[in-house]
Design a protein around this motif. Structure first.
Motif, PDB file in Angstrom:
ATOM      1  N   SER A  24       0.810  -1.219   0.000  1.00  0.00           N
ATOM      2  CA  SER A  24       0.000   0.000   0.000  1.00  0.00           C
ATOM      3  C   SER A  24       0.843   1.267   0.000  1.00  0.00           C
ATOM      4  O   SER A  24       0.433   2.276  -0.571  1.00  0.00           O
ATOM      5  N   ARG A  25       2.028   1.230   0.601  1.00  0.00           N
ATOM      6  CA  ARG A  25       2.815   2.461   0.716  1.00  0.00           C
ATOM      7  C   ARG A  25       4.092   2.463  -0.116  1.00  0.00           C
ATOM      8  O   ARG A  25       4.754   3.503  -0.223  1.00  0.00           O
ATOM      9  N   ARG A 102      -3.657   0.143  -6.424  1.00  0.00           N
ATOM     10  CA  ARG A 102      -2.204   0.172  -6.270  1.00  0.00           C
ATOM     11  C   ARG A 102      -1.521  -0.671  -7.342  1.00  0.00           C
ATOM     12  O   ARG A 102      -0.313  -0.826  -7.341  1.00  0.00           O
ATOM     13  N   ILE A 107       5.121  -5.285 -10.694  1.00  0.00           N
ATOM     14  CA  ILE A 107       5.498  -4.122 -11.504  1.00  0.00           C
ATOM     15  C   ILE A 107       6.017  -3.016 -10.590  1.00  0.00           C
ATOM     16  O   ILE A 107       7.047  -2.389 -10.868  1.00  0.00           O
ATOM     17  N   ASN A 108       5.318  -2.806  -9.488  1.00  0.00           N
ATOM     18  CA  ASN A 108       5.751  -1.788  -8.529  1.00  0.00           C
ATOM     19  C   ASN A 108       7.122  -2.126  -7.949  1.00  0.00           C
ATOM     20  O   ASN A 108       7.963  -1.234  -7.773  1.00  0.00           O
ATOM     21  N   ALA A 111       9.787  -1.285 -10.266  1.00  0.00           N
ATOM     22  CA  ALA A 111      10.004   0.165 -10.296  1.00  0.00           C
ATOM     23  C   ALA A 111      10.849   0.618  -9.114  1.00  0.00           C
ATOM     24  O   ALA A 111      11.632   1.562  -9.229  1.00  0.00           O
ATOM     25  N   ARG A 121      13.991  -8.543  -7.254  1.00  0.00           N
ATOM     26  CA  ARG A 121      13.830  -8.304  -8.684  1.00  0.00           C
ATOM     27  C   ARG A 121      13.712  -9.621  -9.452  1.00  0.00           C
ATOM     28  O   ARG A 121      12.897  -9.753 -10.360  1.00  0.00           O
ATOM     29  N   ALA A 163      -1.216  -2.193 -15.258  1.00  0.00           N
ATOM     30  CA  ALA A 163      -0.522  -0.911 -15.225  1.00  0.00           C
ATOM     31  C   ALA A 163      -1.490   0.262 -15.229  1.00  0.00           C
ATOM     32  O   ALA A 163      -1.181   1.325 -14.693  1.00  0.00           O
TER      33      ALA A 163
ATOM     34  N   ARG B 102      14.080   0.547 -17.577  1.00  0.00           N
ATOM     35  CA  ARG B 102      13.459   1.102 -16.375  1.00  0.00           C
ATOM     36  C   ARG B 102      11.981   1.398 -16.595  1.00  0.00           C
ATOM     37  O   ARG B 102      11.313   1.943 -15.722  1.00  0.00           O
ATOM     38  N   ASN B 108       6.108   4.173 -12.908  1.00  0.00           N
ATOM     39  CA  ASN B 108       6.984   4.045 -11.745  1.00  0.00           C
ATOM     40  C   ASN B 108       6.633   5.074 -10.680  1.00  0.00           C
ATOM     41  O   ASN B 108       6.650   4.779  -9.484  1.00  0.00           O
ATOM     42  N   ALA B 111       3.723   4.069  -8.756  1.00  0.00           N
ATOM     43  CA  ALA B 111       4.071   3.003  -7.819  1.00  0.00           C
ATOM     44  C   ALA B 111       4.726   3.570  -6.565  1.00  0.00           C
ATOM     45  O   ALA B 111       4.551   3.044  -5.472  1.00  0.00           O
ATOM     46  N   PRO B 114       1.964   6.686  -3.556  1.00  0.00           N
ATOM     47  CA  PRO B 114       0.602   6.200  -3.342  1.00  0.00           C
ATOM     48  C   PRO B 114      -0.356   7.272  -2.831  1.00  0.00           C
ATOM     49  O   PRO B 114      -1.560   7.126  -2.974  1.00  0.00           O
TER      50      PRO B 114
END
Lengths: 190, 190
Positions: A24-25, A102, A107-108, A111, A121, A163, B102, B108, B111, B114
DNA sequence: GCAATCCTTCACCGATCGGTATACATTGGC
DNA sequence: GCCAATGTATACCGATCGGTGAAGGATTGC
């Protein structure tokens, strides 16, 4: 990291808190002190169980990956037809509560973790590679034309749906429809 | 924030450094001290020009947004036909050096930011909304059937191409081909 | 000549970052 | 009865976080 059931109670609570907070953050924005506090556990215990913040990040992504793969496989197996099975990952998305907007945790994570050597990763990239391969296998089972090409297209649409989820107007419905029409077309072409 | 040309030399250098660092390492992971050092500027000057880190983040995204929109419009105007113009954003992607893997700076940013109130989040969402609207306008100009539906599908594919870029095997070629075939189909249907 | 703008140097702030040290209590299995 | 595993509490570490205060050196345009 062991799977959730075989973990100690404290470790399990740490992982639960980490999953909620990291997702969430954002991973970088959340400190280990906060995770420890939220899970009602000492920082010492957190480090004894997970070794480092990077270890906790890897456990967070692994746990999410494991749970998601299980959901997808369940959806695949409960599909009415081989053709329906190909788009099962999209029905999984639709069945989840994604109101947090979110987007995709992996993907997040990509990033936030630009370092190629970061264990998290690798987990995120493996997840995507697994899905691409699954699409290809399901397309083969459904006797679609050119399974690898179809798989790449479905992958594009799937990731596009994730996305665009943080946007005010998500595109999951359009994605599912487009995916189904591509599968239909590829099945006819074979 | 003023556009790049009207900025003071120091501010311009700060923005350059911020763009490179925020994009390659992630916004949260990069501190203001590092940006100041890289741009050969005092932290004091950084704060005098941009007010806060959030201000710098907003300037970073605004600058990128402005530059990208200009590139897209150039590609649109230099298209051979209205039909080609619809997929111009894909040719822009192909023309850029995206070897950093990237992905999309705006995805990004979403992400990493938030908080709904963060100024940077608004900029990123506006960028996506602009592209969706552009797709719809171009589809109308090319006399495609159901421009809004086509635009949503193109958006999905475009964002999918960006989201899968960090993977070992990007899907930009497949995305462009799929987008072109959808436009062709919609043009015939009209 | 004067003021405003721009940028510098440098020291400083409280808070938080990831991570560790030491010492003690609880629990279950052998 | 004992040992190992698990967890607690508390205090600490150097580094970095975003951000500020105060004072002074240039350049520019009026």
């Amino acid at each position: 990291m062991r799977s959730t059931e075989t973990m100690s109670p404290a470790a399990s609570r740490v992982l639960d808190a980490a999953e909620e907070l990291f997702y969430s953050r954002g991973i970088t924005a959340v400190g280990v002190d906060l995770v420890a506090e939220r899970s009602g556990v000492t920082k010492r215990t957190l480090y004894n169980r997970f070794g480092s913040k990077d270890g906790l990040i890897a456990a967070y992504l692994s746990s999410r990956d494991e749970r998601w793969r299980a959901e997808v496989m369940t959806a695949v197996e409960s599909s009415g037809s081989p053709a329906d099975a190909v788009t099962a990952p999209f029905t999984v998305l639709a069945s989840q509560d994604r109101s947090s907007a979110r987007g995709c945790a992996f993907i997040n994570a990509l990033a936030e973790l630009p370092d190629a050597d970061h264990p998290g990763r690798r987990i995120a990239m493996d997840e995507k590679a697994w899905l691409l391969d699954l699409f290809a296998r399901l397309a083969t089972d459904a006797r679609c034309a050119e399974p690898p090409a179809l798989a790449r297209r479905l992958m594009l649409i799937h990731e596009g749906a994730l996305a665009t989820e943080p946007l005010s107007r998500g595109l999951l419905t359009d994605a599912t429809e487009l995916a189904r029409s591509l599968v239909r077309e590829a099945a006819q072409r074979a």
